[in-house]
Design an enzyme around this catalytic site. Structure first.
Site, PDB file in Angstrom:
ATOM      1  N   HIS A 191      -8.921  41.415  79.480  1.00 55.19           N
ATOM      2  CA  HIS A 191      -8.377  40.492  80.474  1.00 55.19           C
ATOM      3  C   HIS A 191      -7.067  41.079  80.999  1.00 55.19           C
ATOM      4  O   HIS A 191      -6.052  41.056  80.317  1.00 55.19           O
ATOM      5  CB  HIS A 191      -8.143  39.123  79.846  1.00 55.19           C
ATOM      6  CG  HIS A 191      -7.646  38.113  80.839  1.00 55.19           C
ATOM      7  ND1 HIS A 191      -8.460  37.564  81.803  1.00 55.19           N
ATOM      8  CD2 HIS A 191      -6.418  37.586  81.050  1.00 55.19           C
ATOM      9  CE1 HIS A 191      -7.759  36.733  82.545  1.00 55.19           C
ATOM     10  NE2 HIS A 191      -6.521  36.723  82.128  1.00 55.19           N
ATOM     11  N   ASP A 193      -4.346  40.640  83.668  1.00 53.78           N
ATOM     12  CA  ASP A 193      -3.802  39.766  84.711  1.00 53.78           C
ATOM     13  C   ASP A 193      -3.288  40.625  85.859  1.00 53.78           C
ATOM     14  O   ASP A 193      -2.534  41.585  85.648  1.00 53.78           O
ATOM     15  CB  ASP A 193      -2.685  38.907  84.122  1.00 53.78           C
ATOM     16  CG  ASP A 193      -3.241  37.856  83.173  1.00 53.78           C
ATOM     17  OD1 ASP A 193      -3.970  36.977  83.655  1.00 53.78           O
ATOM     18  OD2 ASP A 193      -2.980  37.930  81.965  1.00 53.78           O
ATOM     19  N   ASP A 303      -9.660  32.582  82.505  1.00 54.46           N
ATOM     20  CA  ASP A 303      -8.281  32.146  82.258  1.00 54.46           C
ATOM     21  C   ASP A 303      -7.698  31.286  83.373  1.00 54.46           C
ATOM     22  O   ASP A 303      -6.517  30.939  83.319  1.00 54.46           O
ATOM     23  CB  ASP A 303      -7.411  33.409  82.057  1.00 54.46           C
ATOM     24  CG  ASP A 303      -6.061  33.097  81.454  1.00 54.46           C
ATOM     25  OD1 ASP A 303      -5.985  32.148  80.656  1.00 54.46           O
ATOM     26  OD2 ASP A 303      -5.085  33.795  81.779  1.00 54.46           O
ATOM     27  N   HIS A 507      -4.498  33.945  89.377  1.00 52.09           N
ATOM     28  CA  HIS A 507      -4.165  32.735  88.615  1.00 52.09           C
ATOM     29  C   HIS A 507      -2.795  32.731  87.939  1.00 52.09           C
ATOM     30  O   HIS A 507      -2.456  31.740  87.290  1.00 52.09           O
ATOM     31  CB  HIS A 507      -5.284  32.398  87.614  1.00 52.09           C
ATOM     32  CG  HIS A 507      -5.480  33.412  86.520  1.00 52.09           C
ATOM     33  ND1 HIS A 507      -6.538  34.285  86.504  1.00 52.09           N
ATOM     34  CD2 HIS A 507      -4.778  33.678  85.401  1.00 52.09           C
ATOM     35  CE1 HIS A 507      -6.468  35.041  85.416  1.00 52.09           C
ATOM     36  NE2 HIS A 507      -5.414  34.690  84.730  1.00 52.09           N
TER      37      HIS A 507
HETATM   38 ZN   LIG Z   1      -4.904  35.494  82.811  1.00 53.76          ZN
END
Ligand SMILES: [Zn+2]
Length: 682
Positions: A191, A193, A303, A507
């Site tokens: 993951h 970001d 997420d 996000h």
């Molecule tokens: Zn995230």
């Protein structure tokens, strides 16, 4: 850093040599800190370097030269203890230039495959014993085997005695899983970001480091399958690391690297407009189709901070037939009752949905994680399978060989769920067969957490909405100019604008949870996009020219007739102005043919009257809402997503939206598809 030296001359020719690089790593967490990427002397990427994945494979033989370049990143440990206290490290202007890490050295090591295998055997059984019931026979037998293995290892000759120790564990590792054991599909993942505690420019490097690790691991482990979302991240790698991108493309063709999600980024889904969500998918899916020839079918937002009830309809409309998130496990109060179910959107569209019961997107395939996946699987009576995304994200380098080794030992192991390395779409095919009568969740997936995101970083949110509106107007007039005046359609410029706006909908950007640096950059990108879109609109309007009427042309982009100009059209304004603004004592009244809106001194909407019927939509003596104020620019304080740096400046600009009843009439006038649905049902 450039690392040069000679491989030891006294090692066997087939020895596995590695360079272990310590960039001053903290032991606290696998990512969110120093990291690096290694290149050979010709500039080819070898592998990423992360706190728990710090080796670089060497192909030098005994006595041969070694020449490796390491590009290292001194990313501050802003997460720290995850207390989210204010920090000066989130803004280059306040971060200072203190050294954050001390280089810990680089060593050439010989990796002994038998010792490494013993470590994996030991860890697998030791972790398994820790999650088995204390009174179980299986646990007692494992503990005995571990004791025998310890006794077999000579601390002064570990390499020479590891085979004997492995033999002591062989029987315990060969006992098969129960016939009804839970089956996890283990999909490698990281993951990353797209911005958060670091700016976008660092995300690009994080992607390259992690993807390089994954490619290296794929050479070692033919079973290994990896899924990555976000076309934007692939696009960064394509332009910055073309050789790496080609290697990814080969693995996608092979079927072991799976582009998932189909969106430009893993966006927020509550704040973007519906059109923008559609564009997220159009940009993402078209990139995946163009670059890899794949049609993504699995929605992937592990997420994001809650999920709009409009999403099933949008996903189905673009060809997504299944959806994964684990975020709902973060709910503060009400646990979501299902893990494998059908999610029904506000229009009735249904999407097969899975919340991995392992409740993380960063699993390490440990026994504790797998036991949790089985224990928390709400649909265990209907289905024997769940998905486990495994790998360290956000600079941790993704999956590791330690994870793969323990996963391989759990393919069929008594006391453990069965581990099957696989693709998310294969998992959903299996799930679809299992869930003959699935539970149904109707409407929004509301996250009981991160609520402050709706009022944090107002300038970022303002930029998003302004750009969404301008994109629509620019496309409207540019299309009209292309059709009516044969003007060139600025497709590429508009695509770039959509890509910029879509990236900022990530996000941790649009919700306002990133460091100050990220939000300052977002505001710059929005300002550039506004300028670009206004230029496109100006050019289009100029191409359309003036009408036969000598009066100036007005361009009405709204879906309503305005001052005599039809909706979505151009024309001359009616001579009589139909809107007035007047002062009544301390109140300000705005009137049109349709409504009269009254605002008090503080900018609160106190009355909203439908002029045709005389109906008052507000409640007497109560203001309907607070008008949103455009915030004044304040000095950054480097706070993590709390919006502390913003002070409201009342009455500078009013934007009405909110809680008043619909003045057009009762709910029965609405389309039945949008009427409130009954509560959720199973
Ligand atoms: Zn995230």
């Amino acid at each position: 850093l450039r690392v040069q030296g000679l491989a030891p001359a006294d090692v066997p020719r087939d020895a596995s040599l590695e360079l272990r690089v310590d960039l001053g790593f903290l032991s606290t967490h696998p990512g969110f800190q120093a990291e690096g990427i290694a290149y050979d002397a010709h500039g080819r990427v070898l592998k990423g370097i992360a706190p728990r994945n710090d080796y670089v494979p060497l192909d030098a033989g005994p006595g041969e030269p070694i020449d490796v370049y390491v590009e290292a990143a001194s990313n501050p440990d802003i997460g720290g203890d995850w207390s989210y206290r204010p920090t000066h490290l989130g803004d280059p202007r306040t971060a200072g230039d203190d050294h954050l890490y001390v280089f810990g050295g680089a060593d050439i090591v010989v990796r002994d495959p038998v010792v490494a295998a013993l470590e994996a055997d030991w860890r697998t059984l030791h972790e398994l014993a820790a999650v088995l019931p204390p009174e179980s026979t299986r646990r007692a037998r494992i503990l005995n085997a571990l004791q025998d293995a310890v006794d077999a290892v000579d601390p002064d000759d570990v390499a020479g005695t590891s085979s004997t120790a492995r033999e002591a564990l062989r029987q315990a590792l060969s006992r098969p899983a129960a016939a009804s054991a839970h089956v996890v599909t283990a999909t490698g993942h990281a993951h990353i970001d797209s911005a958060w505690l670091w700016p976008v420019r660092e995300t690009i490097r994080k992607c390259a480091r992690t993807f390089a690790n994954v490619l290296h691991l794929m050479e070692e482990y033919p079973e290994f399958v990896f899924a990555a979302s976000s076309a934007q991240q692939y696009a960064w790698v394509k332009s910055g690391y073309p050789e790496l991108f080609q290697r990814i493309r080969d693995r996608v063709l092979e079927g072991r690297w799976v582009p998932v999600g189909g969106m430009w980024v893993e966006s927020d889904t509550n704040l973007p407009g519906g059109e923008a969500l559609v564009r997220q998918f159009l940009l993402g899916r078209s990139f995946f189709a163009r670059e890899f020839g794949v049609e993504t079918t699995a929605g992937w937002l592990p997420d994001s901070f809650g999920f709009s009830g409009a999403l099933p309809q949008i996903m189905a409309g673009v060809g997504i037939d299944s959806f994964v998130t684990q975020k709902m496990s973060w709910n503060e109060t009400n646990l979501m009752p299902h893990n494998s179910f059908v999610w029904e959107g506000i229009d009735g569209t249904r999407i097969l949905t899975h919340f991995p019961p392992v409740a993380t997107y960063n699993s390490d395939l440990s026994a504790a994680d797998l036991a949790r996946a089985e224990r928390q699987h709400a649909e265990r009576g209907l289905s024997d399978t769940s998905l486990v995304p495994f790998g360290y994200g956000d600079g941790g380098g993704g999956p590791t060989r330690e994870m793969l080794e323990t996963g391989l030992r759990k393919r069929d192991l008594e006391g453990s769920p069965r581990v099957s390395f696989g693709r998310p779409d294969d998992f959903f095919d299996h799930l679809r067969c299992d869930l003959v009568a699935p539970p149904i969740w109707s409407g929004e997936l509301y996250l009981e957490f991160h609520r402050g995101t709706y009022t944090s970083q107002a300038r970022t949110k303002l930029g998003n909405r302004r750009c969404e509106h301008l994109l629509r107007e620019a496309e409207l007039w540019a299309t009209t100019a292309a059709v009516r005046s044969a003007a060139a359609y600025p497709a590429e410029a508009l695509r770039r604008c959509w890509q910029t706006v879509s990236l900022q909908q990530f996000h941790d950007i649009l919700p306002g949870t990133s460091i100050a640096w990220v939000h300052q950059e977002a505001e710059r990108r929005y300002a550039e996009t506004v300028a670009a879109l206004e230029a496109i609109t100006t050019t289009a309007v100029a191409a359309l020219g003036e009408g036969a009427d000598p009066a100036p042309m007005e361009y009405n982009a709204t879906p309503f007739r305005l001052d005599g100009v039809p909706a979505l059209a151009a024309g001359s304004r009616s001579p009589a102005a139909s809107r007035v603004v007047r002062q009544e004592d301390s109140a300000c009244v705005l009137e049109s043919d349709a409504i009269a809106a009254t605002f008090d001194e503080a900018g609160h909407l106190t009355s909203l009257v439908d002029r045709a019927s005389g109906r008052e939509a507000g409640r007497a003596g109560r203001s309907g809402q607070r008008a949103a104020a455009v915030p004044r620019r304040a000095e950054p304080v480097g706070r993590l997503g709390c919006g502390r740096g913003i002070r409201a400046e009342p009455r500078r600009r009013l934007r009405a939206c909110g809680t008043f009843a619909d003045v057009r009439g009762p709910a029965a006038d609405h389309s039945p598809a949008w009427a409130p649905r009954p509560s959720n049902r199973s």
